[in-house]
Design a protein around this motif. Structure first.
Motif, short mmCIF file in Angstrom:
data_model
loop_
_atom_site.label_atom_id
_atom_site.label_comp_id
_atom_site.label_asym_id
_atom_site.label_seq_id
_atom_site.Cartn_x
_atom_site.Cartn_y
_atom_site.Cartn_z
N THR A 247 -12.99 -9.87 36.29
CA THR A 247 -13.72 -8.65 35.93
C THR A 247 -14.63 -8.89 34.73
OG1 THR A 247 -11.87 -7.28 36.67
CG2 THR A 247 -13.48 -6.23 35.23
N GLN A 250 -17.55 -11.19 35.75
CA GLN A 250 -18.51 -10.51 36.63
C GLN A 250 -19.27 -9.41 35.89
OE1 GLN A 250 -19.53 -11.57 39.36
NE2 GLN A 250 -17.94 -12.15 40.82
N SER A 251 -18.59 -8.71 34.97
CA SER A 251 -19.26 -7.58 34.31
C SER A 251 -20.19 -8.03 33.19
CB SER A 251 -18.25 -6.55 33.81
OG SER A 251 -17.54 -7.06 32.70
N ASP A 255 -22.36 -10.56 39.02
CA ASP A 255 -23.19 -9.66 39.82
C ASP A 255 -22.80 -8.18 39.69
OD1 ASP A 255 -20.91 -9.55 41.39
OD2 ASP A 255 -21.77 -10.66 43.07
N TRP A 256 -21.99 -7.85 38.67
CA TRP A 256 -21.73 -6.43 38.39
C TRP A 256 -22.78 -5.86 37.46
CZ3 TRP A 256 -16.11 -4.58 37.43
CH2 TRP A 256 -15.29 -5.05 38.45
N VAL A 257 -23.55 -6.75 36.87
CA VAL A 257 -24.43 -6.29 35.80
C VAL A 257 -25.57 -5.44 36.36
CG1 VAL A 257 -25.94 -7.02 33.92
CG2 VAL A 257 -23.85 -8.25 34.39
#
Lengths: 257, 257
Positions: A247, A250-251, A255-257
């Protein structure tokens, strides 16, 4: 597609009009368990060609054929992020693999460390878990689960450009550490904006329940690729740490950004 | 303390010289399973008084007494963060409670939504999971697990100052959304620095596997306390989403910073 009740991974090419032969197990599942008949729709993916809507064109007890109609989603690759972890009890190892597939790890590497309890893994069973997680969660990509390898040996051959987010219990500052560490190797200027460039190849390293040995710690500290990152003030189990680390990465960089 | 092999939660006051009477189950565990004898050291915590080193001063088959010697850790409260989730299959619900305790949720609220499958939970069993997670993970605080409550009813009485991080699958931008949402209600100026002020009371809301109903979504969108946050481009199972949401909150606003 709302009319397709089943989403299935197949290890075969997918494309317009492409027929897909089913294995006996797949035929049993589709026609025996799920009671699909000729004409029923199924979603297929193979980890390479995206997701396709296919129709049952032949249904038998021991086999059958689906025929691809149209692509319903393109292949969506996760970032180039590996997850390395020391296998633990069976249920928690299964869980880590499932979660890594859901969270968008590109490759899963079980590693043998000094304090790893488990001497062996069932690679085929873990790979099946990764496939099942992708089937359930709408993914079009399936991370490869590697065979168990010694951490020492992996680190000896470690690519110069692949950074390692090392989840170390003795640190403070989760996000700050990751961002700083990401910038420390090359001044790439990671911006926390949707337009940020690819963070490049990375790996996450989660330790066994007993932590890393002093030799392992010293070695990791010497490697310029290693970015030590804290996962907060509480001690996390290895399976929790895996999801938390994925988490965080990714954050902040993924690609969560 | 390296000489204490057992860490035990007790629902009794702890303090200098304080005697702690053991229940039959605890006595069985300490003296039958762990084979401790008089004089052995045990670490105790009760969720209020921090962690204490205690010694076995009386060991019997059906009971016994420990006597507190010295405090080994202060009480460390997690931030004022609740986790609300719709119970799912037993193993995954147990898992969510365990992970919430590890990740530092202050309170755990199972909620009944329109699409929640489970009509009932075993609150006592879930509370025992939270205790066990705290015992294993070195925590000095145990989150309370509430009885199952209807989401509708909870939202009707919702405190004006408690924000809700609503994990919505239809959004993009995990961290940005959380930071922006945190600032949207009051211009508190959250700084992402170790010196940031307390973020105030928050709750995380994780949906059931089928998502929220349209009514529920509309209601949540109308509430000024609600901050919709994305958990990335892949669909996560509820148990994965719980750990990911707790990580995101703790790393952006909580005690990981």
């Amino acid at each position: 597609m709302s009319d397709a009740k089943v989403r299935l991974y197949v290890d075969q090419p997918l494309g317009p009009g492409q027929p897909v032969r089913l294995t006996q197990d797949q035929a049993h599942y589709l026609f025996g368990v799920m009671r699909l008949a000729r004409g029923a729709a199924v979603l297929l993916f193979n980890g390479r060609d995206g997701e396709w809507r296919a129709e049952v064109t032949e249904a038998g007890k021991r086999g059958g054929t689906l025929t691809c109609a149209a692509q319903t989603a393109p292949l969506r690759r996760p970032p180039d992020l590996w997850l390395m972890f020391a296998p633990i009890k069976k249920a928690r190892t299964d869980f880590i693999v499932e979660k890594a597939a859901e969270m968008g790890a590109a490759r899963i590497l079980p590693v043998q460390t000094r304090f790893t309890n488990s001497e062996r893994i069932r690679q085929d069973r873990l790979q099946a878990h990764a496939v099942e997680a992708a089937e359930q969660c709408g993914g079009t990509y399936v991370p490869e689960v590697a065979e168990l390898a010694a951490l020492d040996r992996l680190l000896s051959d470690w690519p110069a450009d692949r950074r390692i987010m090392w989840c170390d219990e003795n640190l403070l500052g989760a996000r700050a550490g990751l961002l700083e560490g990401a910038g420390a190797i090359e001044a790439r200027g990671f911006e926390e904006a949707p337009s940020q460039p690819s963070p490049g190849p990375w790996a996450i390293l989660i330790g066994p329940e007993g932590g890393f040995s002093e030799d392992e710690q010293a070695r990791l500290r010497r490697m310029p690729q290693v970015v030590p990152v804290s996962l907060g003030p509480r001690i996390l189990r290895a399976d929790t740490a895996a999801v938390a680390a994925l988490t965080l990465w990714q954050s902040v960089l993924g690609d969560w950004v």
